[in-house]
Write a protein that holds these residues in place. Structure first.
Motif, PDB file in Angstrom:
ATOM      1  N   ALA A  16      43.585  26.997  77.645  1.00  0.00           N
ATOM      2  CA  ALA A  16      44.281  27.672  76.553  1.00  0.00           C
ATOM      3  C   ALA A  16      45.490  28.475  77.011  1.00  0.00           C
ATOM      4  CB  ALA A  16      43.307  28.594  75.806  1.00  0.00           C
ATOM      5  N   ALA A  17      45.829  28.425  78.315  1.00  0.00           N
ATOM      6  CA  ALA A  17      46.934  29.259  78.802  1.00  0.00           C
ATOM      7  C   ALA A  17      47.565  28.612  80.029  1.00  0.00           C
ATOM      8  CB  ALA A  17      46.435  30.656  79.144  1.00  0.00           C
ATOM      9  N   PRO A  18      48.865  28.804  80.217  1.00  0.00           N
ATOM     10  CA  PRO A  18      49.562  28.242  81.392  1.00  0.00           C
ATOM     11  C   PRO A  18      49.321  29.096  82.636  1.00  0.00           C
ATOM     12  CG  PRO A  18      51.127  29.429  80.032  1.00  0.00           C
ATOM     13  CD  PRO A  18      49.823  29.484  79.295  1.00  0.00           C
ATOM     14  N   ILE A  19      48.092  29.083  83.104  1.00  0.00           N
ATOM     15  CA  ILE A  19      47.690  29.851  84.274  1.00  0.00           C
ATOM     16  C   ILE A  19      46.887  28.932  85.185  1.00  0.00           C
ATOM     17  CG2 ILE A  19      46.370  31.829  85.140  1.00  0.00           C
ATOM     18  CD1 ILE A  19      46.737  33.112  82.369  1.00  0.00           C
ATOM     19  N   ARG A  20      47.218  28.946  86.456  1.00  0.00           N
ATOM     20  CA  ARG A  20      46.434  28.190  87.422  1.00  0.00           C
ATOM     21  C   ARG A  20      45.873  29.153  88.459  1.00  0.00           C
ATOM     22  NH1 ARG A  20      48.050  26.978  92.571  1.00  0.00           N
ATOM     23  NH2 ARG A  20      50.153  27.628  93.177  1.00  0.00           N
ATOM     24  N   GLY A  21      44.855  28.691  89.147  1.00  0.00           N
ATOM     25  CA  GLY A  21      44.260  29.515  90.185  1.00  0.00           C
ATOM     26  C   GLY A  21      43.820  28.674  91.365  1.00  0.00           C
ATOM     27  N   GLU A  22      43.587  29.332  92.478  1.00  0.00           N
ATOM     28  CA  GLU A  22      43.074  28.687  93.679  1.00  0.00           C
ATOM     29  C   GLU A  22      42.005  29.588  94.284  1.00  0.00           C
ATOM     30  OE1 GLU A  22      43.998  25.732  94.789  1.00  0.00           O
ATOM     31  OE2 GLU A  22      45.882  25.390  93.705  1.00  0.00           O
ATOM     32  N   GLN A 148      59.803  35.208  91.622  1.00  0.00           N
ATOM     33  CA  GLN A 148      59.167  33.925  91.401  1.00  0.00           C
ATOM     34  C   GLN A 148      58.102  34.091  90.316  1.00  0.00           C
ATOM     35  OE1 GLN A 148      58.190  31.706  94.931  1.00  0.00           O
ATOM     36  NE2 GLN A 148      59.710  32.807  96.157  1.00  0.00           N
ATOM     37  N   LEU A 149      57.140  33.188  90.303  1.00  0.00           N
ATOM     38  CA  LEU A 149      56.118  33.222  89.275  1.00  0.00           C
ATOM     39  C   LEU A 149      55.214  34.436  89.453  1.00  0.00           C
ATOM     40  CD1 LEU A 149      55.091  29.455  89.354  1.00  0.00           C
ATOM     41  CD2 LEU A 149      56.710  30.546  87.810  1.00  0.00           C
ATOM     42  N   PRO A 150      54.841  35.121  88.369  1.00  0.00           N
ATOM     43  CA  PRO A 150      53.881  36.225  88.475  1.00  0.00           C
ATOM     44  C   PRO A 150      52.607  35.736  89.160  1.00  0.00           C
ATOM     45  CG  PRO A 150      54.859  36.170  86.284  1.00  0.00           C
ATOM     46  CD  PRO A 150      55.305  34.916  86.974  1.00  0.00           C
ATOM     47  N   SER A 151      52.202  36.437  90.216  1.00  0.00           N
ATOM     48  CA  SER A 151      51.071  35.992  91.032  1.00  0.00           C
ATOM     49  C   SER A 151      50.220  37.176  91.429  1.00  0.00           C
ATOM     50  CB  SER A 151      51.571  35.266  92.292  1.00  0.00           C
ATOM     51  OG  SER A 151      52.433  34.199  91.971  1.00  0.00           O
ATOM     52  N   ARG A 152      48.908  36.955  91.470  1.00  0.00           N
ATOM     53  CA  ARG A 152      47.969  37.981  91.915  1.00  0.00           C
ATOM     54  C   ARG A 152      47.056  37.392  92.987  1.00  0.00           C
ATOM     55  NH1 ARG A 152      46.540  42.152  88.699  1.00  0.00           N
ATOM     56  NH2 ARG A 152      45.692  42.910  90.698  1.00  0.00           N
ATOM     57  N   LEU A 170      52.216  30.207  84.981  1.00  0.00           N
ATOM     58  CA  LEU A 170      53.158  29.098  85.029  1.00  0.00           C
ATOM     59  C   LEU A 170      54.122  29.159  83.856  1.00  0.00           C
ATOM     60  CD1 LEU A 170      50.566  26.301  85.876  1.00  0.00           C
ATOM     61  CD2 LEU A 170      52.016  27.565  87.471  1.00  0.00           C
ATOM     62  N   PRO A 171      55.352  28.671  84.034  1.00  0.00           N
ATOM     63  CA  PRO A 171      56.280  28.612  82.901  1.00  0.00           C
ATOM     64  C   PRO A 171      55.780  27.621  81.857  1.00  0.00           C
ATOM     65  CG  PRO A 171      57.169  27.439  84.802  1.00  0.00           C
ATOM     66  CD  PRO A 171      55.940  28.144  85.282  1.00  0.00           C
ATOM     67  N   SER A 172      56.023  27.923  80.603  1.00  0.00           N
ATOM     68  CA  SER A 172      55.562  27.058  79.520  1.00  0.00           C
ATOM     69  C   SER A 172      56.538  27.111  78.361  1.00  0.00           C
ATOM     70  CB  SER A 172      54.162  27.484  79.054  1.00  0.00           C
ATOM     71  OG  SER A 172      53.739  26.701  77.958  1.00  0.00           O
ATOM     72  N   GLU A 173      56.764  25.944  77.764  1.00  0.00           N
ATOM     73  CA  GLU A 173      57.622  25.861  76.579  1.00  0.00           C
ATOM     74  C   GLU A 173      56.806  25.814  75.293  1.00  0.00           C
ATOM     75  OE1 GLU A 173      60.176  22.540  77.108  1.00  0.00           O
ATOM     76  OE2 GLU A 173      61.291  23.431  78.801  1.00  0.00           O
ATOM     77  N   GLN A 174      55.495  25.880  75.434  1.00  0.00           N
ATOM     78  CA  GLN A 174      54.649  25.872  74.247  1.00  0.00           C
ATOM     79  C   GLN A 174      54.800  27.185  73.485  1.00  0.00           C
ATOM     80  OE1 GLN A 174      50.589  24.920  75.178  1.00  0.00           O
ATOM     81  NE2 GLN A 174      51.140  23.322  76.626  1.00  0.00           N
ATOM     82  N   LYS A 175      54.949  27.080  72.181  1.00  0.00           N
ATOM     83  CA  LYS A 175      55.124  28.273  71.346  1.00  0.00           C
ATOM     84  C   LYS A 175      53.789  28.932  71.018  1.00  0.00           C
ATOM     85  CE  LYS A 175      59.454  26.688  69.247  1.00  0.00           C
ATOM     86  NZ  LYS A 175      60.157  26.366  67.987  1.00  0.00           N
TER      87      LYS A 175
END
Length: 284
Positions: A16-22, A148-152, A170-175
Protein backbone atom coordinates in the motif's frame (compact mmCIF):
# COMPACT_ATOMS: atom_id res chain seq x y z
CA UNK A 1 11.03 -19.62 6.77
CA UNK A 2 14.08 -17.41 7.07
CA UNK A 3 16.18 -18.21 10.10
CA UNK A 4 18.90 -16.19 11.73
CA UNK A 5 21.32 -19.14 11.70
CA UNK A 6 22.21 -18.32 8.10
CA UNK A 7 23.94 -15.28 6.65
CA UNK A 8 21.22 -13.73 4.53
CA UNK A 9 20.00 -10.52 2.94
CA UNK A 10 16.26 -10.29 2.32
CA UNK A 11 14.10 -7.59 0.78
CA UNK A 12 10.54 -6.71 1.71
CA UNK A 13 8.03 -4.12 0.52
CA UNK A 14 4.62 -2.73 1.39
CA UNK A 15 1.75 -3.22 -1.05
CA UNK A 16 0.00 0.00 0.00
CA UNK A 17 3.01 2.36 0.01
CA UNK A 18 6.18 3.06 -2.01
CA UNK A 19 8.49 1.82 0.74
CA UNK A 20 11.04 -0.96 0.53
CA UNK A 21 13.13 -2.57 3.20
CA UNK A 22 16.07 -4.90 3.67
CA UNK A 23 17.06 -7.19 6.53
CA UNK A 24 20.59 -8.55 6.86
CA UNK A 25 21.98 -11.19 9.20
CA UNK A 26 25.73 -11.79 9.54
CA UNK A 27 26.70 -14.70 11.73
CA UNK A 28 29.37 -17.03 10.30
CA UNK A 29 30.38 -14.27 7.91
CA UNK A 30 31.04 -11.85 10.78
CA UNK A 31 32.82 -14.53 12.81
CA UNK A 32 35.12 -15.25 9.86
CA UNK A 33 36.08 -11.58 9.69
CA UNK A 34 36.76 -10.89 13.36
CA UNK A 35 38.58 -14.15 14.13
CA UNK A 36 41.40 -12.94 11.87
CA UNK A 37 41.97 -9.94 14.13
CA UNK A 38 42.26 -9.23 17.82
CA UNK A 39 40.01 -6.20 17.98
CA UNK A 40 38.62 -5.04 21.32
CA UNK A 41 34.95 -5.77 21.87
CA UNK A 42 33.75 -2.20 21.21
CA UNK A 43 35.54 -2.18 17.84
CA UNK A 44 34.05 -5.58 16.95
CA UNK A 45 30.60 -4.17 17.69
CA UNK A 46 31.10 -1.03 15.58
CA UNK A 47 32.62 -3.02 12.70
CA UNK A 48 29.75 -5.52 12.86
CA UNK A 49 27.23 -2.69 12.57
CA UNK A 50 29.10 -1.24 9.60
CA UNK A 51 29.26 -4.64 7.89
CA UNK A 52 25.51 -5.08 8.39
CA UNK A 53 24.94 -1.61 6.93
CA UNK A 54 27.16 -2.42 3.95
CA UNK A 55 25.23 -5.63 3.32
CA UNK A 56 21.96 -3.69 3.40
CA UNK A 57 23.22 -1.10 0.93
CA UNK A 58 24.73 -3.73 -1.37
CA UNK A 59 21.17 -4.77 -2.25
CA UNK A 60 21.01 -1.72 -4.51
CA UNK A 61 24.05 -2.74 -6.58
CA UNK A 62 22.94 -3.23 -10.17
CA UNK A 63 26.41 -3.86 -11.57
CA UNK A 64 29.44 -6.07 -11.07
CA UNK A 65 31.68 -4.24 -8.68
CA UNK A 66 32.21 -3.17 -5.12
CA UNK A 67 30.55 -0.95 -2.53
CA UNK A 68 32.77 0.37 0.26
CA UNK A 69 31.66 2.16 3.42
CA UNK A 70 34.29 3.97 5.45
CA UNK A 71 34.00 5.88 8.68
CA UNK A 72 37.07 8.05 9.17
CA UNK A 73 37.56 9.35 12.68
CA UNK A 74 40.04 11.78 14.29
CA UNK A 75 40.59 9.76 17.48
CA UNK A 76 42.67 6.68 18.26
CA UNK A 77 40.19 4.60 16.24
CA UNK A 78 40.94 6.18 12.87
CA UNK A 79 39.06 3.95 10.42
CA UNK A 80 36.22 1.47 10.13
CA UNK A 81 35.83 -0.02 6.66
CA UNK A 82 33.49 -2.60 5.15
CA UNK A 83 33.17 -3.79 1.57
CA UNK A 84 30.58 -5.82 -0.33
CA UNK A 85 30.08 -6.85 -3.93
CA UNK A 86 27.01 -7.75 -5.97
CA UNK A 87 27.37 -11.41 -4.97
CA UNK A 88 27.02 -10.71 -1.24
CA UNK A 89 30.71 -11.21 -0.51
CA UNK A 90 31.91 -9.10 2.43
CA UNK A 91 35.10 -8.13 4.21
CA UNK A 92 36.02 -5.44 6.73
CA UNK A 93 38.80 -3.94 8.85
CA UNK A 94 39.41 -1.42 11.62
CA UNK A 95 42.49 0.69 12.23
CA UNK A 96 43.22 1.86 15.74
CA UNK A 97 45.98 2.65 18.21
CA UNK A 98 46.26 -0.43 20.40
CA UNK A 99 48.23 1.51 23.01
CA UNK A 100 45.22 3.65 23.85
CA UNK A 101 43.17 2.16 26.73
CA UNK A 102 40.02 4.12 25.84
CA UNK A 103 37.11 1.72 25.22
CA UNK A 104 34.81 4.40 23.85
CA UNK A 105 34.11 5.01 20.17
CA UNK A 106 33.11 8.57 19.29
CA UNK A 107 31.82 9.56 15.88
CA UNK A 108 32.28 13.24 16.68
CA UNK A 109 33.91 15.17 13.82
CA UNK A 110 34.18 12.08 11.62
CA UNK A 111 33.49 11.50 7.94
CA UNK A 112 31.30 8.97 6.16
CA UNK A 113 32.71 7.91 2.79
CA UNK A 114 30.68 5.81 0.36
CA UNK A 115 32.48 4.49 -2.73
CA UNK A 116 30.99 2.63 -5.68
CA UNK A 117 33.49 0.89 -7.95
CA UNK A 118 31.93 -0.88 -10.95
CA UNK A 119 34.12 -3.25 -12.91
CA UNK A 120 33.09 -1.28 -15.97
CA UNK A 121 32.11 2.35 -15.69
CA UNK A 122 32.89 5.39 -13.62
CA UNK A 123 33.89 5.26 -9.98
CA UNK A 124 31.70 7.30 -7.62
CA UNK A 125 32.55 8.58 -4.15
CA UNK A 126 30.42 10.57 -1.73
CA UNK A 127 31.78 12.14 1.46
CA UNK A 128 29.85 13.83 4.25
CA UNK A 129 30.62 15.01 7.76
CA UNK A 130 29.11 13.21 10.74
CA UNK A 131 28.69 14.50 14.25
CA UNK A 132 28.23 12.06 17.10
CA UNK A 133 25.77 9.19 17.09
CA UNK A 134 26.61 5.76 15.73
CA UNK A 135 26.90 3.92 12.39
CA UNK A 136 23.15 4.09 11.73
CA UNK A 137 23.03 7.83 12.51
CA UNK A 138 26.06 8.41 10.29
CA UNK A 139 24.34 6.71 7.36
CA UNK A 140 21.14 8.63 7.91
CA UNK A 141 23.19 11.85 8.01
CA UNK A 142 24.76 10.88 4.71
CA UNK A 143 21.46 10.23 2.97
CA UNK A 144 19.94 13.38 4.44
CA UNK A 145 22.82 15.62 3.36
CA UNK A 146 23.21 14.07 -0.05
CA UNK A 147 19.49 14.61 -0.73
CA UNK A 148 18.87 11.05 -1.77
CA UNK A 149 15.91 8.88 -0.83
CA UNK A 150 14.68 9.17 2.78
CA UNK A 151 16.30 6.22 4.55
CA UNK A 152 16.36 4.80 8.07
CA UNK A 153 18.77 2.24 9.52
CA UNK A 154 18.65 0.03 12.62
CA UNK A 155 21.85 -1.89 13.30
CA UNK A 156 22.88 -4.25 16.05
CA UNK A 157 25.93 -6.33 16.95
CA UNK A 158 26.77 -8.20 20.13
CA UNK A 159 30.36 -8.93 19.13
CA UNK A 160 29.44 -12.41 17.84
CA UNK A 161 26.77 -11.70 15.27
CA UNK A 162 25.41 -8.63 13.50
CA UNK A 163 22.13 -7.66 11.91
CA UNK A 164 20.62 -4.69 10.14
CA UNK A 165 17.21 -3.35 9.16
CA UNK A 166 16.73 -0.64 6.54
CA UNK A 167 13.72 1.30 5.28
CA UNK A 168 13.73 3.49 2.19
CA UNK A 169 10.99 5.68 0.81
CA UNK A 170 10.75 5.33 -2.95
CA UNK A 171 9.59 7.98 -5.43
CA UNK A 172 6.06 7.42 -6.68
CA UNK A 173 3.77 9.06 -9.21
CA UNK A 174 0.69 7.43 -7.77
CA UNK A 175 -1.80 9.99 -6.48
CA UNK A 176 -3.70 7.69 -4.15
CA UNK A 177 -1.14 6.39 -1.71
CA UNK A 178 -1.05 6.24 2.04
CA UNK A 179 0.48 9.64 2.90
CA UNK A 180 1.14 8.66 6.51
CA UNK A 181 2.79 5.34 5.68
CA UNK A 182 6.42 6.48 5.93
CA UNK A 183 6.02 8.03 9.36
CA UNK A 184 4.01 5.07 10.62
CA UNK A 185 6.32 2.38 9.21
CA UNK A 186 9.43 4.21 10.48
CA UNK A 187 7.93 4.70 13.94
CA UNK A 188 7.09 1.01 14.25
CA UNK A 189 10.61 0.04 13.17
CA UNK A 190 11.96 2.27 15.95
CA UNK A 191 10.49 -0.16 18.47
CA UNK A 192 12.87 -2.94 17.38
CA UNK A 193 15.00 -4.22 20.26
CA UNK A 194 18.54 -5.45 19.69
CA UNK A 195 17.69 -8.98 20.79
CA UNK A 196 14.77 -9.07 18.35
CA UNK A 197 16.84 -7.87 15.40
CA UNK A 198 19.57 -10.38 16.20
CA UNK A 199 17.41 -13.28 17.28
CA UNK A 200 14.11 -13.30 15.40
CA UNK A 201 13.72 -14.74 11.93
CA UNK A 202 12.62 -12.24 9.31
CA UNK A 203 9.01 -13.40 9.04
CA UNK A 204 8.54 -13.23 12.79
CA UNK A 205 10.16 -9.80 13.01
CA UNK A 206 8.07 -8.34 10.19
CA UNK A 207 4.89 -9.81 11.66
CA UNK A 208 5.67 -8.32 15.06
CA UNK A 209 6.22 -4.90 13.51
CA UNK A 210 3.70 -4.82 10.70
CA UNK A 211 0.92 -7.30 11.37
CA UNK A 212 -1.59 -4.63 10.36
CA UNK A 213 0.21 -3.92 7.06
CA UNK A 214 0.40 -5.96 3.87
CA UNK A 215 4.07 -6.86 3.59
CA UNK A 216 5.64 -8.71 0.68
CA UNK A 217 8.78 -10.74 1.51
CA UNK A 218 11.15 -11.63 -1.33
CA UNK A 219 13.59 -14.54 -1.70
CA UNK A 220 16.73 -14.17 0.39
CA UNK A 221 20.27 -14.06 -0.98
CA UNK A 222 23.33 -15.48 0.77
CA UNK A 223 26.07 -13.41 2.39
CA UNK A 224 29.59 -14.69 3.01
CA UNK A 225 33.09 -13.59 3.86
CA UNK A 226 35.44 -13.34 0.91
CA UNK A 227 38.75 -11.52 0.50
CA UNK A 228 39.80 -10.31 -2.94
CA UNK A 229 43.52 -10.49 -2.19
CA UNK A 230 45.64 -12.88 -4.24
CA UNK A 231 49.26 -13.50 -5.11
CA UNK A 232 48.59 -12.28 -8.65
CA UNK A 233 47.13 -8.97 -7.42
CA UNK A 234 50.19 -8.38 -5.24
CA UNK A 235 52.50 -9.34 -8.08
CA UNK A 236 50.78 -6.73 -10.25
CA UNK A 237 51.21 -4.11 -7.52
CA UNK A 238 54.90 -4.95 -7.10
CA UNK A 239 55.37 -4.82 -10.88
CA UNK A 240 54.12 -1.23 -10.79
CA UNK A 241 56.85 -0.35 -8.28
CA UNK A 242 59.42 -1.06 -10.94
CA UNK A 243 62.10 -3.69 -11.60
CA UNK A 244 65.05 -1.72 -10.23
CA UNK A 245 63.28 -0.79 -6.98
CA UNK A 246 62.20 -4.40 -6.36
CA UNK A 247 65.70 -5.72 -7.06
CA UNK A 248 67.14 -3.25 -4.56
CA UNK A 249 64.56 -4.21 -1.94
CA UNK A 250 65.40 -7.90 -2.39
CA UNK A 251 69.12 -7.21 -2.15
CA UNK A 252 68.52 -5.37 1.12
CA UNK A 253 66.01 -7.68 2.82
CA UNK A 254 66.21 -10.99 0.97
CA UNK A 255 62.43 -11.28 0.68
CA UNK A 256 59.41 -9.04 0.30
CA UNK A 257 56.75 -10.04 2.83
CA UNK A 258 53.18 -8.79 2.59
CA UNK A 259 50.23 -9.49 4.88
CA UNK A 260 46.70 -8.76 3.67
CA UNK A 261 45.18 -6.49 6.32
CA UNK A 262 41.70 -7.89 5.64
CA UNK A 263 42.28 -11.65 5.92
CA UNK A 264 45.84 -11.79 7.30
CA UNK A 265 46.98 -14.03 4.43
CA UNK A 266 50.78 -13.94 4.16
CA UNK A 267 52.53 -13.59 0.82
CA UNK A 268 56.28 -13.76 0.24
CA UNK A 269 58.33 -12.89 -2.82
CA UNK A 270 62.03 -13.67 -3.23
CA UNK A 271 64.78 -13.46 -5.82
CA UNK A 272 63.39 -16.53 -7.60
CA UNK A 273 60.10 -14.71 -8.13
CA UNK A 274 61.58 -11.92 -10.27
CA UNK A 275 60.67 -13.74 -13.52
CA UNK A 276 57.07 -13.93 -12.28
CA UNK A 277 57.02 -10.24 -11.32
CA UNK A 278 58.72 -8.97 -14.47
CA UNK A 279 58.07 -11.46 -17.30
CA UNK A 280 58.95 -8.84 -19.90
CA UNK A 281 62.58 -8.98 -18.71
CA UNK A 282 62.70 -12.63 -19.71
CA UNK A 283 62.03 -11.89 -23.37
CA UNK A 284 65.04 -12.11 -25.65
Amino acid sequence: MTTTSADLLQRFSFDAAPIRGEIAHLNECFSEIIRRHQYPQHINVALGELLAATALMSATLKFKGRLTLQIRLPGHISLLQAEADEQGQLRGIARYDADQPDDQLSFEDGQMVITLEPEQGQRYQGITSIHGGNVAAALEDYFSQSEQLPSRFWLSCDGQQAAGFMLQQLPSEQKEIDQDAWDRVSHLASTIKDEELLGLDNEALLHRLYHEETVRLYPATALRFFCTCSRQRLATALHQVGHQAIVEMLQETGTIDVNCEFCQQHYQFGQDDLPELFPENNLH
